[in-house]
Design an enzyme around this catalytic site. Structure first.
Site, PDB file in Angstrom:
ATOM      1  N   HIS A   1     112.114  37.229 -43.638  1.00  8.22           N
ATOM      2  CA  HIS A   1     112.168  36.418 -44.860  1.00  8.22           C
ATOM      3  C   HIS A   1     113.425  35.558 -44.935  1.00  8.22           C
ATOM      4  CE1 HIS A   1     114.606  39.824 -46.614  1.00  8.22           C
ATOM      5  NE2 HIS A   1     115.216  38.810 -47.211  1.00  8.22           N
ATOM      6  N   ASP A  12     108.973  42.666 -41.648  1.00  6.65           N
ATOM      7  CA  ASP A  12     110.061  41.780 -42.042  1.00  6.65           C
ATOM      8  C   ASP A  12     111.176  41.772 -40.993  1.00  6.65           C
ATOM      9  OD1 ASP A  12     111.598  40.058 -43.485  1.00  6.65           O
ATOM     10  OD2 ASP A  12     112.084  41.458 -45.102  1.00  6.65           O
ATOM     11  N   SER A  29     120.523  40.844 -46.656  1.00 10.71           N
ATOM     12  CA  SER A  29     119.306  41.019 -45.868  1.00 10.71           C
ATOM     13  C   SER A  29     119.521  40.615 -44.416  1.00 10.71           C
ATOM     14  CB  SER A  29     118.180  40.177 -46.461  1.00 10.71           C
ATOM     15  OG  SER A  29     117.835  40.616 -47.745  1.00 10.71           O
TER      16      SER A  29
END
Length: 369
Positions: free
Chosen positions: A87, A117, A193
């Site tokens: 992402h 992901d 992230s």
């Protein structure tokens, strides 16, 4: 004396002679062995948490896209490949990568999943630059102490510590399905992230930090062992087509105004972090070529080896066209006559580009007390 008695006596003499010769041989051999390498291996000194943090930070990067998304990634092989979240780099072919030593490079997405992901970004300039070690076969357990490194809200190389508070967690954040996750007590916010989850006892990467609950100290990390085959597959055979991007489509990197003041401040702080941890070789690589030509590594190390616990108390930055002068006031413990004494110095660094890489070009210092 009969023949039998003679044979017995001869046998006894041979045994005594053999024993004596064996004694002489052992007397010579054993001292030689004892003067060699120790028979019991001496283990390496265990790394401190501070050592592990600094050594990990060198291989963690900030990733930015022209769509405005920001995240983190980390080097995992000698090809210059970064592991990150899908992402973070979804919908683009190229990304901007900011390294721990203040370089800004371009990376290309060579692998990305639409279900898991996970993605891989290749940065040719980072090939053979070293990488983080991965836990490839075992999973972490509840209670294991961990640290997370990333760039939350643009604050590069931020560290949070905690532990694995749960395993086998699952959740759905469209379009990705997360299963068999580590639940961790280190918060994961925007910018974190894609950063690594690291075992504080070994410095090995356990997982990829991927999601967090808002206004909570609960985060979730993908175990590296679950996705390593996928990652290594992309590194061996990069994807020629990326989801949602045509083969001939070029992604443009939006050129931001380079905040030289921020980069200069970061580079100076990073330099002192290296000195504090005793990594003088790495600190020396942050100097410009002219500075290195005038100061050998041996002399550079001698200048800092008696100094510890350096902290920046104040700083002021003056910007030029392509350079910045950053003046800092530092406190440090200086060893004098076998004991440490607190000292303060004012140091001015000239920071600029040397072969397209931001470096410390030179410095001037004066003692304040």
């Amino acid at each position: 004396m009969n023949w039998k008695a003679m044979l017995i006596s001869l046998g006894i003499l041979l045994l005594l002679g053999g024993g004596f010769l064996t004694y002489i041989e052992l007397k010579e051999i054993i001292p030689r062995q004892l003067n060699g390498s120790p028979l019991i291996a001496v283990g390496e000194k265990k790394k401190s948490l501070k050592d592990i943090i600094f050594e990990t930070q060198k291989y963690v990067v900030m990733i930015e896209t022209d769509t405005g998304i920001q995240g983190s990634g980390f080097l995992y092989n000698e090809q210059g490949d970064l592991i990150t979240n899908a992402h973070v780099v979804s919908g683009v072919r190229q990304v901007k990568v900011k390294t721990a030593d203040a370089r800004e490079l371009i990376g290309e997405v060579i692998g990305i999943s639409t279900e898991v992901d996970v993605a891989v970004v290749r940065v040719p300039e980072l090939a053979n630059s070293g990488s983080l070690s991965l836990v490839k076969y075992e999973k972490s357990s509840v209670g294991d102490e961990v640290l997370s490194i990333g760039s939350p809200l643009g604050l590069q190389n931020t560290v949070t510590t905690g532990m694995v508070s749960g395993v086998g967690r699952s959740l759905q954040i469209a379009p990705y399905t997360y299963s068999d996750l580590y639940q961790i007590s280190t918060p994961i916010s925007h910018g974190n992230s894609g950063g690594p989850l690291v075992d504080t006892s070994t410095g090995y990467v356990l997982g990829i930090n991927s999601a967090g609950l808002e206004n909570s100290s609960i985060g979730f990390s993908i175990p590296i062992v679950n996705v390593l085959p996928l990652i290594e597959g992309w590194s061996k055979e990069p994807m020629t087509m990326l989801p949602g991007i045509a083969l001939n489509e070029e992604s443009e990197i939006v050129e931001e105004t380079k905040r030289l003041d921020q980069l200069a401040s970061y580079l100076v702080a990073h330099f002192y972090d290296a000195i504090n941890i005793g990594d003088y070789v790495y600190a020396y690589t942050l100097l410009g070529s002219s500075w290195q030509e005038g100061t050998s590594y041996v002399k550079f190390r001698e200048n800092y080896i008696t100094t510890r616990n350096i902290s920046i108390d104040d700083q002021h930055i003056t910007l030029g066209d392509d350079e910045a002068t950053i003046t800092v006031v530092i406190s440090a413990d200086e060893r004098v006559d076998g004991s440490f004494k607190l000292t303060k110095q004012q140091i001015s660094f000239r920071v600029g580009y040397d072969d397209d890489q931001l470096k410390l070009l030179n410095s001037k210092s004066k003692l304040l007390q």
